[in-house]
Design an enzyme around this catalytic site. Sequence first.
Site, PDB file in Angstrom:
ATOM      1  N   CYS A   1       0.855  -1.178   0.000  1.00  0.00           N
ATOM      2  CA  CYS A   1       0.000   0.000   0.000  1.00  0.00           C
ATOM      3  C   CYS A   1       0.891   1.227   0.000  1.00  0.00           C
ATOM      4  O   CYS A   1       1.731   1.385   0.895  1.00  0.00           O
ATOM      5  CB  CYS A   1      -0.911  -0.005   1.229  1.00  0.00           C
ATOM      6  SG  CYS A   1      -1.898   1.495   1.429  1.00  0.00           S
TER       7      CYS A   1
ATOM      8  N   CYS B   1      -1.034   3.774  -6.857  1.00  0.00           N
ATOM      9  CA  CYS B   1      -1.846   3.041  -5.880  1.00  0.00           C
ATOM     10  C   CYS B   1      -2.009   1.630  -6.405  1.00  0.00           C
ATOM     11  O   CYS B   1      -2.285   1.436  -7.602  1.00  0.00           O
ATOM     12  CB  CYS B   1      -3.207   3.716  -5.693  1.00  0.00           C
ATOM     13  SG  CYS B   1      -4.377   2.778  -4.676  1.00  0.00           S
TER      14      CYS B   1
END
Length: 310
Positions: free
Chosen positions: A82, A205
């Site tokens: 992440c 992302c």
Amino acid sequence: MMIEPSDTGPGAPIGVFDSGVGGLSVLRALRAALPHERFVYLADSAHAPYGERGDGYVAARTRTIARHLRQAHGIKALVVACNTATAAAIHEARSQHPDLPLVGVEPALKPAVALTRTGRVGVIATRGTLASAKFQRLLASLAGPVEFVVQPCDGLAYAIERSTADTRDTDPATIEIRALCERYTAALGRFGTEPGSIDTLVLGCTHYVFAEAALRSRIGPEVRLVETGEPVARQTRRLLEAAGALAPAHGAPLADPVRLFTTGELPLLQAAARRWLDLPPQACALLPLPTVEATENAPAGVPATAIAAP
């Protein structure tokens, strides 16, 4: 606070976590690069999206998840799949787990510099990642002839998260993904290979890998998409080799080589695992996981879940 090391060996699993299902793109690359390893994946979907949370919140969730994966599964390495959690908490995680090989992700700006021919690179990421000091330092370190055009993509990761259960073009989440990709790519400017155009787009992302079709429809086939799964897999392999912790390449096939958990809705993780990793529903399980601070600071007689983070 430093976490006491656990006794692990080459047969122990590698832990991977993300705010939701986006990190499955990294897990897919890890499995391809490390086919003899076992993996435990945790999707913190009940607390997503991290990119729209504060750094303190994300750091607390990272502490909770790292501790759980070590204590409950005895992981031999941890991949923070992440970008937002890497930016907000990777340094603290390394200080708390100095004995644990730990790999984070960051927007692949350096590879993009090598790939671009027009000198203009687009970067899409969550607002939290783009605002982080870690990203700003990375951007400043690459100041030069290449121009980076950055765009926060509010809502895109969450829409991708919700799209896993229904793959029809008429699904509301799928429609929203297309609309958001159209809005954010339009805000970046012109794409293409002509001078002055953006010819390289960094997916900042891990969720955004799963919106490739929607992005391609807007930017065209000639623009390069750059993501982080394969570089993260290579770095994980290097660290495990250096530690002498790679699983043996020969031996009996692994039973249940991948286990997946979610703090959110189990059907969404099951659908994502089936769609993107070809894993059966029984590989997934629900895992309520209150924040460590909430558990440790609960008043006497009050269940920890009563004051857990929302």
